[in-house]
Write an enzyme that holds these catalytic residues in place. Structure first.
Site, short mmCIF file in Angstrom:
data_model
loop_
_atom_site.label_atom_id
_atom_site.label_comp_id
_atom_site.label_asym_id
_atom_site.label_seq_id
_atom_site.Cartn_x
_atom_site.Cartn_y
_atom_site.Cartn_z
N CYS A 27 1.44 -1.52 -0.29
CA CYS A 27 0.32 -0.09 -0.32
C CYS A 27 0.69 1.25 0.21
O CYS A 27 1.99 1.51 0.13
CB CYS A 27 -1.28 -0.30 1.20
SG CYS A 27 -2.20 -1.87 1.53
N ARG A 57 2.10 1.30 -5.57
CA ARG A 57 1.76 0.11 -4.64
C ARG A 57 0.56 -0.11 -4.22
O ARG A 57 -0.11 -1.20 -3.77
CB ARG A 57 2.17 1.16 -3.50
CG ARG A 57 3.48 1.15 -3.74
CD ARG A 57 4.72 2.31 -2.69
NE ARG A 57 4.64 1.21 -1.40
CZ ARG A 57 5.34 0.34 -1.24
NH1 ARG A 57 6.62 0.46 -1.84
NH2 ARG A 57 5.72 -1.03 -0.10
N TRP A 95 -3.34 -1.60 -1.33
CA TRP A 95 -3.91 -2.64 -2.17
C TRP A 95 -4.05 -4.19 -1.00
O TRP A 95 -3.23 -3.96 -0.02
CB TRP A 95 -2.74 -3.16 -2.62
CG TRP A 95 -2.31 -4.92 -3.19
CD1 TRP A 95 -2.02 -5.64 -2.85
CD2 TRP A 95 -2.73 -4.52 -4.53
NE1 TRP A 95 -2.33 -6.77 -4.25
CE2 TRP A 95 -2.63 -5.97 -5.16
CE3 TRP A 95 -2.85 -3.71 -5.73
CZ2 TRP A 95 -2.86 -5.96 -6.55
CZ3 TRP A 95 -3.23 -4.08 -6.84
CH2 TRP A 95 -3.57 -5.06 -7.75
N ASN A 99 1.15 -0.62 6.09
CA ASN A 99 1.39 -0.76 4.93
C ASN A 99 1.69 -2.41 5.52
O ASN A 99 3.05 -1.99 6.74
CB ASN A 99 1.89 -0.74 4.19
CG ASN A 99 2.93 -1.52 3.14
OD1 ASN A 99 1.96 -2.39 2.67
ND2 ASN A 99 3.55 -1.03 2.52
N GLY A 100 1.62 -3.35 5.08
CA GLY A 100 1.39 -5.17 5.75
C GLY A 100 0.55 -5.57 5.82
O GLY A 100 -0.50 -5.47 5.49
N GLU A 103 7.88 -21.06 -17.96
CA GLU A 103 7.88 -20.24 -17.80
C GLU A 103 9.14 -19.37 -18.14
O GLU A 103 8.61 -18.14 -19.13
CB GLU A 103 7.73 -20.06 -16.67
CG GLU A 103 7.64 -18.92 -15.40
CD GLU A 103 7.23 -17.78 -16.45
OE1 GLU A 103 5.62 -18.71 -16.98
OE2 GLU A 103 6.84 -16.53 -15.67
N LYS A 120 8.85 -16.29 -20.25
CA LYS A 120 9.88 -14.67 -20.42
C LYS A 120 10.21 -14.47 -21.93
O LYS A 120 9.76 -13.00 -22.06
CB LYS A 120 10.17 -14.72 -19.67
CG LYS A 120 9.66 -15.23 -17.87
CD LYS A 120 9.21 -13.34 -17.36
CE LYS A 120 7.29 -13.24 -17.02
NZ LYS A 120 6.87 -14.03 -17.73
N GLU A 177 8.05 -12.93 -24.77
CA GLU A 177 6.55 -12.31 -24.63
C GLU A 177 7.35 -10.46 -24.32
O GLU A 177 6.86 -10.13 -24.59
CB GLU A 177 5.63 -12.02 -23.33
CG GLU A 177 6.62 -12.66 -21.91
CD GLU A 177 5.08 -12.33 -21.09
OE1 GLU A 177 4.29 -12.39 -21.30
OE2 GLU A 177 5.61 -13.19 -19.57
N HIS A 224 12.11 -36.80 -30.85
CA HIS A 224 11.56 -37.15 -31.36
C HIS A 224 10.59 -36.23 -32.31
O HIS A 224 9.43 -35.61 -32.98
CB HIS A 224 10.30 -37.46 -30.50
CG HIS A 224 10.40 -38.67 -29.38
ND1 HIS A 224 10.13 -40.39 -29.96
CD2 HIS A 224 10.62 -39.03 -28.48
CE1 HIS A 224 10.43 -40.66 -29.05
NE2 HIS A 224 10.79 -39.88 -27.94
N LYS A 237 -1.40 -6.43 -19.83
CA LYS A 237 -1.38 -7.56 -18.65
C LYS A 237 -2.50 -7.95 -17.92
O LYS A 237 -2.66 -8.84 -16.72
CB LYS A 237 -1.32 -5.65 -16.99
CG LYS A 237 -0.80 -6.49 -15.85
CD LYS A 237 0.45 -7.14 -16.05
CE LYS A 237 0.42 -7.64 -14.49
NZ LYS A 237 1.85 -8.50 -14.89
C1 AGP Z 1 2.98 -13.44 -18.37
O1 AGP Z 1 3.90 -13.08 -17.98
C2 AGP Z 1 1.57 -13.21 -18.83
N1 AGP Z 1 1.93 -11.68 -18.68
C3 AGP Z 1 -0.03 -13.52 -19.48
O2 AGP Z 1 1.25 -15.19 -19.39
C4 AGP Z 1 -0.44 -14.49 -18.28
O3 AGP Z 1 0.42 -14.72 -16.76
C5 AGP Z 1 -1.40 -14.43 -18.51
O4 AGP Z 1 -2.06 -13.71 -18.90
C6 AGP Z 1 -2.63 -15.04 -16.94
O5 AGP Z 1 -2.47 -13.66 -16.15
P1 AGP Z 1 -3.19 -13.67 -14.53
O6 AGP Z 1 -2.57 -14.62 -14.20
O7 AGP Z 1 -3.77 -12.28 -13.88
O8 AGP Z 1 -4.44 -14.97 -14.95
#
Ligand code: AGP
Length: 605
Positions: free
Chosen positions: A2, A27, A73, A99-100, A478, A482, A485, A501, A600
């Site tokens: 927060c 925050r 938050w 905050n905490g 993962e 990263k 993207e 394969h 996001k």
């Molecule tokens: C993660 O780096 C991406 N931005 C994306 O895959 C994200 O994880 C996915 O859209 C799921 O989002 P969420 O966790 O908010 O559901």
């Protein structure tokens, strides 16, 4: 996380606090509030929604020499007007922002209610306001000290009283707090950006430090009152750098926030080396469920893959994992008593929400793992476990992923304990290892410059592979996401044993292969796959545990990880992949925090 503000001075508190909160909205931004001293009283304005909503509510900005403010938050209590900070005592004479997480708020709340205190919110914070009231006997400073002696957890608190309008009391433990030194006025804030336009002279408040601040004095002591001398820090950051805590991008800041985020997600969940989810009242259901479906998207799905292996190994419950956008189109053979777990940082992802609703339509109980209190999945699930990563601003998810892993491990260990499905001593040992995993993450973060140099070396590549077996394969997925993207380099994650394969045909001279090697029992097999790609000209960067270094001699580069329980390794092994992707994006001139084509939170199907 927060945002907190405080002002005492000869000027007007309101613009200082509101400007400061605006700089702290990154925050937390689900509600905001301000308390100011006016004509012998404290006047509080607070509202669910963004800061602008609270400012609208405020109307014409009043004049005040003393005030505190907060942008929230949510961790305990959904975003709402009454859960917004500041929180007050029963008589409206004391106002407090925090905050905490006050871990022992529940028993304290019960005790205070029995003593006649009236609570108006569901927050842990309000307990502090009533504790200060309980101990107030003419000295706000003493009352806060006594209140602090009753609580444990993480906090940055800032308190004012209508009966002592010349001072602000503050205290810090685990959550950030700074003091700004002005001319005839002084400031408190969660971090430097909030006050940088007013002063560049600050004190960084450390854990267990206590502040008594007036318009022309700042006294710092420990919680027992012993004075502490502090150096004034002259800040030379520009504003933009300050908002990112001195980091160039939010993504790098959030990568480095992971130890704190992990600690906060663990806080209150481990007691006497056992996992505690008693507040969720789902023990019976978890004890008897015979199948689990983990459904999510993107990074959250990758966390689910780790969760599946942890739950199957420890709790001996079969788990299916599905990408949410695919889950909805298959005939799901669920039975009464099954459990769906949805994982979502935002809690608003349309595909994940649709899968949750499908489960509910079929009478299946749903557990949500999310970072946002009050989000759609949090509201619609039967149970919710919150990650406490704080707002994740960068599109590329990092601290949300590592805290999702923490929740997966906590759940697997809790279920194993309930179902007696795994050796009790080993469970207890793993719980303790999990409790200290943040220190291993901190250790790997120290490798940043070495990883940056690797990214600089390979910045020109167009295709990469990420390889691993078992949990390493889940983390490889993962890592590949990263890199894709944020740097726009094509990256493919493959089960190491699967390359021969078909995909092996893609390996050619100079193709970089990042190989994850943390699973001690699988290292020989993974090394034979590495020999396959090496024989065809690949450049292999091993991300391997230091005790497996010998086995990785064949690799061209090595990023060493500290020794860690193989089951918990993903929390540690993902860090170099995050940093590598970050710097690949930097060297390739990509927009790290806002990569092209992405959002996001994907609230469309
Ligand atoms: C993660 O780096 C991406 N931005 C994306 O895959 C994200 O994880 C996915 O859209 C799921 O989002 P969420 O966790 O908010 O559901």
């Amino acid at each position: 996380m927060c945002g907190i503000m405080g002002y005492a001075g000869s000027g007007n508190a309101v613009p200082v606090i509101i400007d400061g909160l605006a700089k702290l909205e990154y925050r937390g931004y689900d509600s905001a509030g301000i308390a100011i001293y006016q004509d012998g009283d404290l006047v509080v304005t607070k509202k669910k929604g963004r800061l602008a909503d609270m400012v609208n509510e405020l109307g014409e900005w009043p004049q005040s020499i003393l005030g505190i403010g907060h942008t929230r938050w949510a961790t305990h209590g959904v975003p709402s007007d009454h859960n917004a900070h500041p929180h007050m005592d029963c008589h409206g004479r004391i106002a407090l922002v925090h905050n905490g997480i006050i871990e022992n708020y529940a028993p304290l709340r019960k005790e205070l209610i029995l003593e006649g205190h009236d609570f108006v919110s569901e927050t842990d914070t309000e307990v502090m306001a009533h504790l200060v009231e309980k101990y107030y006997d003419g000295s706000l400073e003493e009352a806060v000290r006594k209140a602090l002696s009753c609580v444990y957890g993480s906090f940055a608190i800032v308190v004012i009283s209508a009966d002592e309008p010349d001072k602000i009391i503050a205290a810090k433990k685990a959550s950030p707090l700074v003091v700004g030194l002005g001319d005839g006025e002084n400031y408190l804030a969660s971090d430097i950006p909030a006050i940088l336009s007013r002063t560049r002279r600050v004190y960084i408040i450390e854990d267990n430090e206590f502040v008594v601040l007036t318009s022309n004095s700042v006294a710092i002591s420990d919680f027992d009152g012993n004075p502490i001398e502090k150096e004034v820090l002259e800040v030379d950051w520009d504003m933009e750098a300050a908002e990112k805590g001195g980091f160039e991008h939010f993504m790098l800041k959030e990568i480095h926030e992971q130890p704190e985020a992990i600690r906060k997600t663990l806080s209150g969940r481990i007691k006497d080396a056992r996992v505690d989810f008693s507040d969720l009242n789902f023990a019976d259901y978890l004890q008897n469920t015979s199948k689990i479906f983990i459904v999510a998207c993107g990074t959250a799905y990758h966390a689910g893959l780790v969760g599946r292996m942890a739950i199957e190994k420890l709790a001996a419950v079969p788990v299916e994992t599905d990408i949410a956008s695919e889950f909805r189109y298959r005939r799901v053979l669920w039975k009464p008593g099954d459990l769906m777990i949805v994982i979502s940082q935002s809690g608003e992802t349309a595909d994940t929400l649709a899968a949750l609703r499908e489960a509910k339509r079929n009478g299946i109980k749903v557990l949500a793992v999310t970072n946002v209190v009050g989000s759609a999945v949090a509201r619609e699930a039967d149970w919710v476990i919150f990650t406490h990563a704080g707002p994740e601003i960068a599109v590329a998810s990092t601290k949300a992923y590592s805290t999702q892993l923490v929740v997966m491990y906590l759940l697997a260990l809790y279920m194993a304990d309930l179902r007696k499905s795994y050796d009790a001593e080993k469970i207890s040992k793993m719980v303790t290892e999990l409790l200290y995993i943040d220190t291993l993450v901190e250790q790997v973060l120290q490798e940043q410059d070495k990883i940056k140099a690797l990214a600089e070396k390979y910045q020109g590549v167009q295709d990469t592979f990420f390889l691993g077996r078992g949990l390493d394969y889940a983390v490889a997925m993962e890592g590949a996401l990263k890199l894709k993207e944020i740097s726009y380099v094509h990256a493919e994650a493959y089960a190491a044993g699967e390359l021969k394969h078909g995909p092996l045909a893609l390996i050619d001279d100079g193709v970089p292969v990042l190989a994850l090697i943390t699973q001690d029992k699988l290292v020989e097999k993974t090394m034979s796959n590495i020999k396959e790609v090496k024989a065809r000209g690949a450049i292999v960067v091993a991300v391997c545990k230091e005790n497996l270094q010998e086995a990785c001699q064949e690799c061209d580069e090595q990023i060493l990880l500290p020794r860690v329980n193989p089951l918990l390794a993903p929390i540690v092994s993902v860090i170099p992949l995050q940093i590598f992707s970050y710097y690949m994006a930097i060297f390739r001139g990509a927009d790290v925090d806002k990569p092209r084509n992405l959002a996001k939170s994907v609230t469309v199907e």
